[in-house]
Scaffold this motif. Structure first.
Motif, mmCIF file in Angstrom:
data_model
loop_
_atom_site.group_PDB
_atom_site.id
_atom_site.type_symbol
_atom_site.label_atom_id
_atom_site.label_comp_id
_atom_site.label_asym_id
_atom_site.label_seq_id
_atom_site.Cartn_x
_atom_site.Cartn_y
_atom_site.Cartn_z
ATOM 1 N N TYR A 91 -0.354 -26.519 -6.734
ATOM 2 C CA TYR A 91 -0.641 -27.740 -5.987
ATOM 3 C C TYR A 91 0.047 -27.635 -4.636
ATOM 4 O O TYR A 91 1.091 -26.999 -4.516
ATOM 5 C CB TYR A 91 -0.130 -28.979 -6.742
ATOM 6 N N GLU A 92 -0.540 -28.278 -3.652
ATOM 7 C CA GLU A 92 0.050 -28.244 -2.322
ATOM 8 C C GLU A 92 -0.185 -29.575 -1.637
ATOM 9 O O GLU A 92 -1.267 -30.149 -1.733
ATOM 10 C CB GLU A 92 -0.588 -27.113 -1.512
ATOM 11 N N THR A 143 -0.736 -35.593 3.170
ATOM 12 C CA THR A 143 -2.060 -35.036 2.909
ATOM 13 C C THR A 143 -1.984 -34.127 1.690
ATOM 14 O O THR A 143 -0.912 -33.639 1.328
ATOM 15 C CB THR A 143 -2.571 -34.219 4.111
ATOM 16 N N GLY A 144 -3.138 -33.910 1.084
ATOM 17 C CA GLY A 144 -3.183 -32.986 -0.038
ATOM 18 C C GLY A 144 -4.531 -32.922 -0.703
ATOM 19 O O GLY A 144 -5.208 -33.940 -0.857
ATOM 20 N N ASP A 145 -4.922 -31.724 -1.080
ATOM 21 C CA ASP A 145 -6.125 -31.472 -1.876
ATOM 22 C C ASP A 145 -7.381 -32.142 -1.333
ATOM 23 O O ASP A 145 -8.237 -32.579 -2.098
ATOM 24 C CB ASP A 145 -5.904 -31.906 -3.327
ATOM 25 N N GLY A 146 -7.508 -32.280 -0.017
ATOM 26 C CA GLY A 146 -8.707 -32.860 0.573
ATOM 27 C C GLY A 146 -8.839 -34.364 0.384
ATOM 28 O O GLY A 146 -9.867 -34.938 0.709
ATOM 29 N N ALA A 147 -7.812 -35.012 -0.159
ATOM 30 C CA ALA A 147 -7.834 -36.464 -0.364
ATOM 31 C C ALA A 147 -7.584 -37.171 0.964
ATOM 32 O O ALA A 147 -7.041 -36.571 1.902
ATOM 33 C CB ALA A 147 -6.759 -36.865 -1.376
ATOM 34 N N PRO A 148 -7.957 -38.452 1.061
ATOM 35 C CA PRO A 148 -7.665 -39.180 2.299
ATOM 36 C C PRO A 148 -6.160 -39.207 2.564
ATOM 37 O O PRO A 148 -5.365 -39.256 1.627
ATOM 38 C CB PRO A 148 -8.172 -40.600 2.011
ATOM 39 N N PRO A 149 -5.774 -39.158 3.826
ATOM 40 C CA PRO A 149 -4.347 -39.213 4.150
ATOM 41 C C PRO A 149 -3.725 -40.538 3.714
ATOM 42 O O PRO A 149 -4.407 -41.562 3.635
ATOM 43 C CB PRO A 149 -4.296 -39.082 5.670
#
Length: 144
Positions: free
Chosen positions: A9-10, A24-30
């Protein structure tokens, strides 16, 4: 089907100003984050404390839904609220209590099984297992 282990995970953090940042992470909304108002942070931002509780809450729900799916339990509704107490201790500021209140709706004949499966999910919740203070669970199962 789950991906093979180990899972990686990043996340990322970019400082904005003061003690505010964007996560931010995994293409989810900030997510805009800052200290909570109790630590002089601005209102309307996600705090580390709220994110921790939300992570425990979301982990329990997703683990439960996975366990319920395997057990072929029909779930009509799942809601939860989590509260925690942060206090001064000999070890410094720590969460001394985390309580997850789950309200679950299932068919009448599945009430007991639903409670058992929720307790099983709590046992296997990755986030809860990583916490110094294990979350307590309060369950209300209602019929759909």
């Amino acid at each position: 089907m789950p991906h093979p282990f180990p899972h990686r995970y990043e996340t990322g953090l970019r400082w904005i100003r003061g003690r505010e940042a964007v996560l931010t992470g995994d293409g989810a909304p900030p997510i805009e984050g800052a200290p909570p108002p109790q630590f002089d942070g601005p209102p309307g931002r996600w705090s580390p404390e709220a994110l921790l509780l939300s992570a425990a809450e979301l982990c329990l729900m997703t683990t439960f839904l996975s366990v319920a799916e395997r057990a072929k339990l029909a779930v009509a509704d799942y809601q939860s609220r989590t509260e925690a107490a942060l206090d001064k201790t000999a070890d410094g500021l720590v969460f001394t209590r985390i309580l997850v209140r789950v309200r679950l709706s299932v068919y009448a004949e599945d009430v007991a099984r639903a409670k058992d499966l929720l307790l099983k999910a709590k046992k296997f919740c990755i986030v809860s297992n990583a916490l110094k203070v294990p979350p307590e669970l309060e369950v209300e199962v209602v019929t759909a």
